[in-house]
Structure formats: C-alpha cells, structure tokens
Design a protein around this motif. Structure first.
Motif, PDB file in Angstrom:
ATOM      1  N   THR A  20      77.111  11.435   5.213  1.00  0.00           N
ATOM      2  CA  THR A  20      76.779  10.619   6.632  1.00  0.00           C
ATOM      3  C   THR A  20      76.899   9.085   5.578  1.00  0.00           C
ATOM      4  O   THR A  20      77.269   8.430   4.870  1.00  0.00           O
ATOM      5  CB  THR A  20      75.142  11.063   6.509  1.00  0.00           C
ATOM      6  N   THR A  21      77.256   7.792   6.733  1.00  0.00           N
ATOM      7  CA  THR A  21      77.038   6.651   6.341  1.00  0.00           C
ATOM      8  C   THR A  21      76.146   6.343   7.605  1.00  0.00           C
ATOM      9  O   THR A  21      75.755   4.506   7.297  1.00  0.00           O
ATOM     10  CB  THR A  21      78.352   6.196   6.972  1.00  0.00           C
ATOM     11  N   GLU A  22      75.018   6.775   7.217  1.00  0.00           N
ATOM     12  CA  GLU A  22      73.998   6.016   8.423  1.00  0.00           C
ATOM     13  C   GLU A  22      72.849   5.069   7.394  1.00  0.00           C
ATOM     14  O   GLU A  22      71.981   4.260   7.816  1.00  0.00           O
ATOM     15  CB  GLU A  22      73.063   6.853   9.211  1.00  0.00           C
ATOM     16  N   GLY A  23      72.604   5.456   6.201  1.00  0.00           N
ATOM     17  CA  GLY A  23      72.224   4.043   5.552  1.00  0.00           C
ATOM     18  C   GLY A  23      72.709   3.286   4.502  1.00  0.00           C
ATOM     19  O   GLY A  23      72.688   2.569   3.686  1.00  0.00           O
ATOM     20  N   CYS A  24      74.526   3.007   4.787  1.00  0.00           N
ATOM     21  CA  CYS A  24      75.416   2.149   4.628  1.00  0.00           C
ATOM     22  C   CYS A  24      74.195   0.781   4.542  1.00  0.00           C
ATOM     23  O   CYS A  24      73.979   0.074   5.999  1.00  0.00           O
ATOM     24  CB  CYS A  24      76.364   2.757   4.537  1.00  0.00           C
ATOM     25  N   MET A  25      74.755   0.052   3.450  1.00  0.00           N
ATOM     26  CA  MET A  25      73.701  -1.262   3.372  1.00  0.00           C
ATOM     27  C   MET A  25      74.738  -2.703   3.447  1.00  0.00           C
ATOM     28  O   MET A  25      75.201  -3.969   3.104  1.00  0.00           O
ATOM     29  CB  MET A  25      72.733  -2.029   3.048  1.00  0.00           C
ATOM     30  N   TYR A  26      75.911  -2.558   3.816  1.00  0.00           N
ATOM     31  CA  TYR A  26      77.502  -3.042   4.036  1.00  0.00           C
ATOM     32  C   TYR A  26      77.922  -2.885   5.010  1.00  0.00           C
ATOM     33  O   TYR A  26      78.225  -1.631   5.290  1.00  0.00           O
ATOM     34  CB  TYR A  26      77.973  -3.356   2.624  1.00  0.00           C
ATOM     35  N   SER A  27      79.219  -3.565   5.526  1.00  0.00           N
ATOM     36  CA  SER A  27      79.960  -3.231   6.648  1.00  0.00           C
ATOM     37  C   SER A  27      81.578  -2.726   6.211  1.00  0.00           C
ATOM     38  O   SER A  27      81.830  -3.514   4.885  1.00  0.00           O
ATOM     39  CB  SER A  27      80.027  -4.437   7.321  1.00  0.00           C
ATOM     40  N   PHE A  28      81.978  -2.214   6.408  1.00  0.00           N
ATOM     41  CA  PHE A  28      83.318  -1.045   6.180  1.00  0.00           C
ATOM     42  C   PHE A  28      84.505  -0.526   7.609  1.00  0.00           C
ATOM     43  O   PHE A  28      83.413  -0.774   8.809  1.00  0.00           O
ATOM     44  CB  PHE A  28      82.307  -0.194   5.837  1.00  0.00           C
ATOM     45  N   PRO A  29      85.509  -0.745   7.187  1.00  0.00           N
ATOM     46  CA  PRO A  29      85.970  -0.296   8.395  1.00  0.00           C
ATOM     47  C   PRO A  29      86.137   0.729   9.107  1.00  0.00           C
ATOM     48  O   PRO A  29      85.733   1.535   8.388  1.00  0.00           O
ATOM     49  CB  PRO A  29      87.276  -0.625   8.113  1.00  0.00           C
ATOM     50  N   GLN A  30      85.974   1.271  10.462  1.00  0.00           N
ATOM     51  CA  GLN A  30      85.051   2.218  11.219  1.00  0.00           C
ATOM     52  C   GLN A  30      86.565   3.143  11.851  1.00  0.00           C
ATOM     53  O   GLN A  30      87.408   2.369  12.225  1.00  0.00           O
ATOM     54  CB  GLN A  30      84.812   2.224  12.557  1.00  0.00           C
ATOM     55  N   VAL A  31      86.409   3.836  11.879  1.00  0.00           N
ATOM     56  CA  VAL A  31      87.718   5.182  11.561  1.00  0.00           C
ATOM     57  C   VAL A  31      87.586   5.690  13.000  1.00  0.00           C
ATOM     58  O   VAL A  31      86.782   6.503  13.147  1.00  0.00           O
ATOM     59  CB  VAL A  31      88.119   5.738  10.097  1.00  0.00           C
ATOM     60  N   GLU A  32      88.143   5.491  14.081  1.00  0.00           N
ATOM     61  CA  GLU A  32      87.978   5.163  15.472  1.00  0.00           C
ATOM     62  C   GLU A  32      88.796   7.217  15.549  1.00  0.00           C
ATOM     63  O   GLU A  32      90.028   7.810  14.473  1.00  0.00           O
ATOM     64  CB  GLU A  32      88.865   5.125  16.223  1.00  0.00           C
TER      65      GLU A  32
END
Length: 619
Positions: free
Chosen positions: A499-511
């Motif tokens: 999961t990436t729900e706890g990330c506190m930095y921005s990253f490219p979203q893969v659609e």
C-alpha cells in the motif's frame, strides 16, 4: 529502543511540505567521505592479497595457481566456499524475494542439508580420490574427450551467463546509496578483482574470500540488529509480516506450476544445490585444494552451516524491509528504482546518519560479488587450460607459458563479463529468479551427465553425449521462452499486498495499473483482450528447471546406451561412487588400485584386462 509510532515517524516524516520522491531519494544519497574510505579500504585489502601472493610470496606452477598446492587449511577454504556462493545476487535478491513473495523461498535450505549427505558419500570421494584439477577431466576418463568438451563448454556458458549478473547487482546497491552510475563503478571494482585473481591464483582468491566473508556477514548482521531496534523490536517485524501473509510456510501443492511449494523447494532445491556443489568447477576446485577427503567433508559441512545462517539473515532482512515500508511501498512510489535496490534503501534509512556504516554495507555487497567473480575467473582459467588447450597439444607448456596463459584467461574472461553486465541491466528481471532460470539451461544437463557417470556404469559415451545435448536444447527452449514471457509481461506471479496510503511524500501516480492478474495472463491495452494463456510447460516453477534438465538428460542417455550397449568390465571402479564399485567384476582389484594410487601420489589411469592390472599410465 524506539516505539512503533516513532519508527513510523522516522520512515515517513522527512519534511512537512510533502517533498517529492526525487527530493527524498537525493537526500538519502549522502555517502560521505568515511563511507568511501571504508569501501576503498576493502578494495585495497583485496588488492594487497593479490600483491602478496603474486609478488611477495610468489606462487609458481599450475598446481599451485589452480588448486593451492592441494595443502590448504579447512577454515579458509570453507569461508571461501561460503563467500563465493553467497554473491550479491543472494544478499540483495533474497531480501527482495521475501519482501515481494514472502518467506517460502527460505525453505530451500532443507534441500541444502540433503545435498550435504549425497555429495559427501557419492560425488566428493570420486573427485578427491582421482586428484584431478578440472572436474571435466573426469568425463574424459569415464566417457571420452567429446563428453569432456561438452561438460567444459556447458560450464563456460553458465559462467558467462552468471558472472555478469554477479557484477551488475552490487552496482545497483552502490547507485542507490551514492547516485553514481552503474556503468562507472562496475568496471572500476572489477579491475581490482581481476588484478588479485590474476596475480595470486587460488591462494589469493581463498584469502580474499575469507576477508570478504567477514565483511559480508558483519554488514548484514549490523543492518538486521540496528533496523530491528529502530523499528521497535522483533515482535513488530514478525507481526507486520504475519498480518501481510508474508510470514508463511510453503504450500503442499502438487502442481508444478505453483511457484513455490514444499516439493519444489526441497526436491527442486536439492537438485539445484547438488549441481552447484557436487560437480561445478567453482566448488570442486576448492575442495581439491584440501589434502584429504576427511578435511573436504568437514569443509562441506562448515559451508552448509555458514550458508544457512547467511540465507536466514538475508531472509530476515527482507522481513525487516517490509516492516519499515509497510505503509508506503517504495517500489510503487519509485523511491527504489528496481526491486533489488530495496535493501540499500533500508540501509540508508537505518545507517545513513552514522558515517562509515553505509560504506561497510556497500563493501559487504561488493565483497560477496568479488568473491564469486574471483572464484569464477580462477575456475575458468583451469577449465580453459586443462580442457580446451592441453588435450589438443602433444607437448605441455613450460611453467612460464602456462602462468602467462592462465593470467591472460582471467583478464579476457573478466573483461567479457564486465561488458555483458550492461546487458543484464536491460532485462528488468528479478536477479534471483533470473540467475537460477538461465543457469538451469546448462546445470541440469551437466548434473545428468555426471550422475550417469558416477551412478550408472552401463551408460556409455554415446548415451551421455546425446542425452546432454538433448537436455541442453530442451531446457534452453523452456527457460528462454518463460523468461521472455516474464520480461514482456505475458506471465506474472501473485505478489504479496502493498500500500501507499501512509506515504508522506508525493510521487508519480500510475494510472490503470494492472495488479494481481490471475492465471498468469495480462490484458492487451489496445483491444481489452488477454493474451492466450501460455502452455503449461512454460509456466512450470523455475525451481523445477534443473530437475527437468537432469531427468531429460538421464532418460535420453539411458535409452541410447541400452540400444548401443557396451562391455563395462574394463571400467575403472574408481570412476564410480563407492557403493557402486562392489557390483563390478573388477572390484577385487579395487584395493590394489587404491594402494597403487596412494603410493605413487599421482593420477594414474588403470587398465584392467582379465581382472588383472596390466598397465598404469599417466593421464
């Protein structure tokens, strides 16, 4: 000891304004002068070992260069075996395997224990009693020169495939912690390895491996202990992995297409280990450097204990990686560029604030790579000289010419492997499975040929040759097709949830990301259809590859030998496993043959006629 909440803060709260993944990655690449110092010191120590044995305590002669004069000590040989076998592929690949697929792979160690018993009773006595230098010399004595060349060729191909992967993997780790391009660091480090292998021969390889094994194991222990303390203790690591179903036992599934089962790990693992330990020039050459069979067996069991401990530590490191990143998968966010950069990423989180310790880790990974590379290069020097050159010369080399030839072989093969390391970068595959799968093309047929020679006295040269070629062709077809399907996305394996729900930095979203695709198919984005499901044979677990190659080789070899049967009464019993020898008519001469060999202290080919020794000539 940090609490669990504090550990999450350490992982996620790098900055309050949601930094980008690129900024986070760059901030973690803080390899400082103390780290470079530790890393360079490891390289200098390895180089000094080569200088010592090449110029100070100068070695001379083929026997000294290739098998250390056959009088080396057990402990350094055991350490060299461990270090050469645990390459960077294992140090980075096993943690990745556990993070992505769970802990089931670690049960392959049970196959290693079975291998120890089989090797010590069947293969090791044969090779050690014959006092050969090249493992493939056995094939000429047992069959003929064509089989020797086939075995040597298969080994050479496997090394050319395996060593570039060994070289490339630590460069990934170095790139993750420093940002330095893999194309720069790879040639630089390999030059050091080629230098000390070229100058010092097997003695330099063994003692450099001994030092590198200490660095390798120490660095992994440091990461495991420090990482566990920082995250809140062992219970936190175990709970998070259990909750994500990573902490699990392999399934008792009879389907050969299931990636990991009890049967594929124990049986397939046993056959894989047997090929690596019992017939490969890499390992046999080290066992032959010991003066007695008793010491060789002791080194074997030291090796099994050491490898099991390191594999367990690497597996725990994979669990630790997930425990740290369980709320923010670094592969999805691209914080780790590839799967095999997960452990270096953890290292920079755990040890990044302690000058010199990240350098120790990188030194450990490169130590694992250098030990495997140096052993492989020394083995290639033995095979090229003993199997590809000597059999075709009527007169031998002078010691000086042989010395120059062996050193040139190390340099040329090393340069080829460095060049091919950049090809590995383009595959995009997980290196642990890639190395096992590709090497099975030659490993299975090689094990099949040697097994026929040692255990099946009625198999002849024609059967061994046709069986080996058939096994190699069949496994090449299966393995390459499967790896192509994996690389193209036509075949996928179920991975553990992230999961990436706890990330506190921005990253490219893969659609439109395709996740957890069943039945190992993938959707065609253009028309919405799926590719036809691959033939079942291509979807067989990679752990069965070596088993299949061995069985195909054995089956074809037996059939051909039965059709073209030959008299086996004149076969030297010493070419067979000890418990097989008693079934030969010439067994009553076995004790006399053994005594003669012992007294002469040289390799002799015994000719038997009418159950009597009629000649004993040098081979």
């Amino acid at each position: 000891m940090a609490s669990e909440d504090n550990a999450d803060d350490l992982l996620t709260n790098w900055a309050p304004e949601m930094p980008t993944v690129q900024e986070i990655n760059k901030s973690m690449q803080n390899f400082a002068i103390p780290d470079y110092t530790v890393f360079v010191l490891m390289l200098l120590v390895s180089a000094f070992v080569g200088i010592y044995f090449g110029f100070i305590k100068k070695i001379s002669g083929e026997d000294e260069y290739l098998v250390g004069g056959r009088n080396m000590k057990t402990f350094p040989i055991s350490s060299s075996l461990i270090a050469s076998f645990i390459s960077g592929i294992s140090l980075l690949g096993i943690p990745t395997e556990v993070y992505v697929y769970g802990t089931t792979y670690l049960f392959i160690s049970f196959g290693l224990i079975i291998t120890g018993f089989i090797m010590s009773k069947i293969f090791l006595p044969v090779f050690h009693d014959l006092r050969i230098t090249s493992t493939y010399e056995y094939l000429e004595r047992r069959f003929d020169k064509k089989i020797r060349l086939l075995g040597s060729f298969l080994f050479s191909i496997s090394m050319i495939v395996y060593l570039p992967i060994v070289i490339y993997v630590p460069a990934l780790a170095f790139n993750q912690v420093t940002g330095i391009n893999v194309h720069i660091i790879t040639p630089f480090v390999c030059i050091v390895c080629i230098f000390y292998t070229c100058m010092g021969g097997l003695r330099a390889v063994v003692w450099a491996d001994f030092i590198q094994a200490l660095v390798m194991f120490g660095s992994m222990l440091l990461i495991a202990i420090k990482g566990t303390l920082d995250i809140g203790g062992l219970s936190v690591v175990l709970r998070r992995n259990r909750d994500s179903e990573r902490l699990e036992f392999p399934a008792f599934d009879w389907s050969p297409m299931t990636r990991h089962t009890v049967w594929s790990l124990v049986i397939g693992g046993f056959v894989h280990w047997l090929q690596c330990l019992a017939i490969s020039q890499n390992t046999i050459q080290l066992y032959l450097a010991l003066p007695t069979l008793h010491l060789a067996r002791r080194a074997l069991w030291y090796f099994i204990i050491g490898v099991s401990l390191i594999m367990g530590t690497c597996g725990y490191a994979g669990m630790l990686i997930y425990a740290w990143y369980y709320k923010c998968d670094p592969l999805t966010t691209k914080l780790a560029g590839t799967k095999d950069q997960l452990l270096p990423l953890l290292v920079m989180n755990v040890l990044g604030d302690y000058p010199g310790l990240p350098g120790l880790f990188v030194a450990g990974v490169f130590s694992a790579a250098l030990s495997s590379l140096s052993t492989g290069l020394n083995s290639m020097a033995a095979v090229v000289l003993e199997d590809f050159i000597k059999p075709f010369r009527k007169t031998g080399f002078t010691p000086r010419v042989a010395d120059i030839f062996m050193k040139l072989t190390v340099i040329i093969v090393g340069a080829i492997c460095v060049a091919l390391a950049f090809v590995v970068e383009k595959t995009g595959l997980h290196v642990l499975q890639l190395s096992v799968s590709l090497n099975s093309i030659t490993n299975g047929p090689s094990l099949g040929i040697f097994t026929m020679g040692v255990l099946l006295p009625w198999v002849n040269a024609k059967g061994a040759l046709i069986g080996g070629l058939a096994g190699c062709g069949f496994m090449g077809w299966i393995s390459l097709t499967a790896q192509t399907a994996i690389a193209s996305g036509k075949m996928k394996f179920d991975e553990k949830p992230v999961t990436t729900e706890g990330c506190m930095y921005s990253f490219p979203q893969v659609e439109n990301l395709l996740l957890f695709i069943p039945s190992e198919t993938i959707l065609n984005e253009e028309d919405g259809n799926s590719f036809p499901e691959l033939w079942a044979l291509y979807r067989i677990s990679y752990l069965w590859y070596t088993v299949i190659g061995t069985l195909v080789t054995l089956s074809i070899g037996l059939i051909v030998s039965i059709i073209s049967s030959e008299d086996i009464d004149k076969l030297d019993p010493m070419l067979l496993a000890p418990f097989i020898r008693k079934f030969l008519r010439s067994n009553k001469n076995l004790q006399q043959i053994q005594i003669a060999r012992t007294d002469l202290k040289v390799d002799k080919q015994v000719e038997i006629e009418d159950d009597k020794i009629v000649a004993m000539s040098s081979t």
